[in-house]
Motif scaffolding. Structure first.
Motif, PDB file in Angstrom:
ATOM      1  N   GLU A  97     -13.459   9.003   1.391  1.00 46.92           N
ATOM      2  CA  GLU A  97     -13.431   7.803   2.234  1.00 46.92           C
ATOM      3  C   GLU A  97     -12.579   8.095   3.466  1.00 46.92           C
ATOM      4  OE1 GLU A  97     -14.421   5.197   4.154  1.00 46.92           O
ATOM      5  OE2 GLU A  97     -15.282   4.701   2.200  1.00 46.92           O
ATOM      6  N   PRO A  98     -13.170   8.831   4.414  1.00 40.18           N
ATOM      7  CA  PRO A  98     -12.413   9.258   5.596  1.00 40.18           C
ATOM      8  C   PRO A  98     -11.830   8.107   6.408  1.00 40.18           C
ATOM      9  CG  PRO A  98     -14.543  10.373   5.497  1.00 40.18           C
ATOM     10  CD  PRO A  98     -14.533   9.348   4.409  1.00 40.18           C
ATOM     11  N   SER A  99     -12.429   6.917   6.334  1.00 38.94           N
ATOM     12  CA  SER A  99     -11.925   5.800   7.141  1.00 38.94           C
ATOM     13  C   SER A  99     -10.719   5.111   6.509  1.00 38.94           C
ATOM     14  CB  SER A  99     -13.035   4.771   7.387  1.00 38.94           C
ATOM     15  OG  SER A  99     -13.433   4.186   6.164  1.00 38.94           O
ATOM     16  N   LEU A 100     -10.382   5.468   5.272  1.00 36.63           N
ATOM     17  CA  LEU A 100      -9.204   4.906   4.614  1.00 36.63           C
ATOM     18  C   LEU A 100      -7.963   5.640   5.115  1.00 36.63           C
ATOM     19  CD1 LEU A 100      -8.041   3.000   2.446  1.00 36.63           C
ATOM     20  CD2 LEU A 100      -8.449   4.805   0.772  1.00 36.63           C
ATOM     21  N   ARG A 101      -7.037   4.888   5.706  1.00 37.44           N
ATOM     22  CA  ARG A 101      -5.810   5.521   6.203  1.00 37.44           C
ATOM     23  C   ARG A 101      -5.009   6.068   5.024  1.00 37.44           C
ATOM     24  NH1 ARG A 101      -2.859   1.202   9.642  1.00 37.44           N
ATOM     25  NH2 ARG A 101      -3.574  -0.020   7.895  1.00 37.44           N
ATOM     26  N   ARG A 102      -4.416   7.243   5.258  1.00 33.83           N
ATOM     27  CA  ARG A 102      -3.646   7.901   4.202  1.00 33.83           C
ATOM     28  C   ARG A 102      -2.237   8.176   4.697  1.00 33.83           C
ATOM     29  NH1 ARG A 102      -8.303   9.439   5.064  1.00 33.83           N
ATOM     30  NH2 ARG A 102      -7.773  11.204   6.379  1.00 33.83           N
ATOM     31  N   GLY A 103      -1.288   8.056   3.771  1.00 32.63           N
ATOM     32  CA  GLY A 103       0.097   8.358   4.070  1.00 32.63           C
ATOM     33  C   GLY A 103       0.636   9.374   3.075  1.00 32.63           C
ATOM     34  N   LEU A 115     -11.595  -4.192   2.332  1.00 33.93           N
ATOM     35  CA  LEU A 115     -10.213  -4.057   2.785  1.00 33.93           C
ATOM     36  C   LEU A 115      -9.936  -2.731   3.494  1.00 33.93           C
ATOM     37  CD1 LEU A 115      -8.426  -5.501  -0.384  1.00 33.93           C
ATOM     38  CD2 LEU A 115      -8.737  -6.630   1.827  1.00 33.93           C
ATOM     39  N   LEU A 116     -10.974  -1.964   3.797  1.00 38.91           N
ATOM     40  CA  LEU A 116     -10.771  -0.650   4.416  1.00 38.91           C
ATOM     41  C   LEU A 116      -9.979  -0.714   5.718  1.00 38.91           C
ATOM     42  CD1 LEU A 116     -14.118   1.266   3.859  1.00 38.91           C
ATOM     43  CD2 LEU A 116     -11.834   1.980   3.146  1.00 38.91           C
ATOM     44  N   GLY A 117     -10.237  -1.700   6.536  1.00 33.97           N
ATOM     45  CA  GLY A 117      -9.612  -1.775   7.854  1.00 33.97           C
ATOM     46  C   GLY A 117      -8.133  -2.102   7.846  1.00 33.97           C
ATOM     47  N   ARG A 118      -7.623  -2.590   6.734  1.00 36.51           N
ATOM     48  CA  ARG A 118      -6.201  -2.950   6.704  1.00 36.51           C
ATOM     49  C   ARG A 118      -5.469  -2.416   5.487  1.00 36.51           C
ATOM     50  NH1 ARG A 118      -5.261  -8.236   4.213  1.00 36.51           N
ATOM     51  NH2 ARG A 118      -7.217  -9.002   3.383  1.00 36.51           N
ATOM     52  N   THR A 119      -5.983  -1.307   4.964  1.00 40.79           N
ATOM     53  CA  THR A 119      -5.363  -0.686   3.792  1.00 40.79           C
ATOM     54  C   THR A 119      -5.029   0.765   4.081  1.00 40.79           C
ATOM     55  OG1 THR A 119      -6.598  -2.128   2.295  1.00 40.79           O
ATOM     56  CG2 THR A 119      -5.694  -0.121   1.344  1.00 40.79           C
ATOM     57  N   MET A 120      -3.892   1.195   3.547  1.00 44.84           N
ATOM     58  CA  MET A 120      -3.506   2.602   3.540  1.00 44.84           C
ATOM     59  C   MET A 120      -3.138   2.949   2.104  1.00 44.84           C
ATOM     60  SD  MET A 120      -0.359   4.827   5.279  1.00 44.84           S
ATOM     61  CE  MET A 120       0.268   3.412   6.036  1.00 44.84           C
ATOM     62  N   VAL A 121      -3.432   4.171   1.705  1.00 37.64           N
ATOM     63  CA  VAL A 121      -2.962   4.687   0.425  1.00 37.64           C
ATOM     64  C   VAL A 121      -1.929   5.749   0.739  1.00 37.64           C
ATOM     65  CG1 VAL A 121      -3.568   5.902  -1.695  1.00 37.64           C
ATOM     66  CG2 VAL A 121      -5.143   4.226  -0.745  1.00 37.64           C
ATOM     67  N   SER A 122      -0.723   5.581   0.211  1.00 35.59           N
ATOM     68  CA  SER A 122       0.308   6.597   0.389  1.00 35.59           C
ATOM     69  C   SER A 122       0.616   7.214  -0.961  1.00 35.59           C
ATOM     70  CB  SER A 122       1.566   5.993   1.014  1.00 35.59           C
ATOM     71  OG  SER A 122       2.077   4.949   0.218  1.00 35.59           O
ATOM     72  N   THR A 123       0.918   8.510  -0.931  1.00 39.42           N
ATOM     73  CA  THR A 123       1.190   9.223  -2.173  1.00 39.42           C
ATOM     74  C   THR A 123       1.896  10.541  -1.891  1.00 39.42           C
ATOM     75  OG1 THR A 123       0.197  10.119  -4.197  1.00 39.42           O
ATOM     76  CG2 THR A 123      -1.093  10.338  -2.174  1.00 39.42           C
ATOM     77  N   MET A 124       2.595  11.020  -2.895  1.00 41.75           N
ATOM     78  CA  MET A 124       3.211  12.348  -2.853  1.00 41.75           C
ATOM     79  C   MET A 124       2.208  13.422  -3.278  1.00 41.75           C
ATOM     80  SD  MET A 124       6.804  11.477  -4.717  1.00 41.75           S
ATOM     81  CE  MET A 124       7.776  10.083  -4.195  1.00 41.75           C
ATOM     82  N   ALA A 180     -13.291   2.496  -4.596  1.00 38.81           N
ATOM     83  CA  ALA A 180     -14.274   1.478  -4.978  1.00 38.81           C
ATOM     84  C   ALA A 180     -13.719   0.069  -4.788  1.00 38.81           C
ATOM     85  CB  ALA A 180     -14.715   1.690  -6.425  1.00 38.81           C
ATOM     86  N   ALA A 181     -12.483  -0.167  -5.188  1.00 37.88           N
ATOM     87  CA  ALA A 181     -11.886  -1.506  -5.072  1.00 37.88           C
ATOM     88  C   ALA A 181     -11.685  -1.901  -3.618  1.00 37.88           C
ATOM     89  CB  ALA A 181     -10.566  -1.558  -5.835  1.00 37.88           C
ATOM     90  N   VAL A 182     -11.212  -0.972  -2.813  1.00 34.49           N
ATOM     91  CA  VAL A 182     -10.985  -1.272  -1.399  1.00 34.49           C
ATOM     92  C   VAL A 182     -12.318  -1.566  -0.709  1.00 34.49           C
ATOM     93  CG1 VAL A 182     -10.174  -0.278   0.780  1.00 34.49           C
ATOM     94  CG2 VAL A 182      -8.795  -0.033  -1.282  1.00 34.49           C
TER      95      VAL A 182
END
Length: 166
Positions: free
Chosen positions: A55-61, A34-43, A27-29
């Motif tokens: 949110e398939p367009s959100l890059r994930r790490g 900020l979708l085009g320049r944000t990635m969420v990384s997590t374990m 929701a915040a992104v």
């Protein structure tokens, strides 16, 4: 602040430490465009799956390995870490090949002592970038760059600038 110049040039990685707030992140992104320049990384694999589905367009790490504390700071934990690292180094390429495509991740964030040529080659073969974390030694940065990592996370941006100048 990140939505206004000059910070509009900054790429953002949101390092999600705990599962359960993914909906708020999405929701915040979206709200701040900020979708085009944000990635969420997590374990957290379940967080990656949620983000992939919502949110398939959100890059994930995918951050590897999954750890809960920094064992390098413990005198008695270091030998255990070293023993486990050899095993993990051997298993990581297969883990990345098998799971990264299903998770739909853009990158794997790998603890830098675990990165080998096989890790980099496996990730690239799976269509995934490799980002090393957290590297605060210029010689190690050089070695990782020679292995073909796609990014390096550091606490000292001066080291990254020195590496770039080389």
């Amino acid at each position: 602040a990140l939505a206004r110049p000059p910070l509009t040039q900054v790429t953002i990685d949101l390092d999600l430490k705990l599962a359960g707030r993914e909906d708020e992140i999405v929701a915040a992104v979206r709200q701040h465009d900020l979708l085009g320049r944000t990635m969420v990384s997590t374990m957290e694999v379940q967080s990656l799956a949620y983000l992939r589905d919502h949110e398939p367009s959100l890059r994930r790490g995918w951050t590897l390995p999954k750890v809960r504390r920094d064992w390098t700071r413990s005198r008695w934990g270091r030998p255990i870490l070293l023993a486990g690292s050899a095993s993990l180094r051997a298993r990581l390429p297969g883990m990345i090949r098998r799971h990264a495509p299903k998770l739909g991740v853009w990158a794997v964030w790998v603890y830098h002592p675990l990165i080998t040529r096989r890790v980099v080659d496996s990730a690239h073969a799976a269509g995934v970038r490799v980002i090393a974390w957290t590297v605060d030694d210029l010689d190690r940065m050089r070695a990782l760059a020679a292995l073909g990592v796609d990014g390096i996370c550091s606490n000292d941006p001066r080291l990254l600038a020195a590496l770039e100048r080389e």
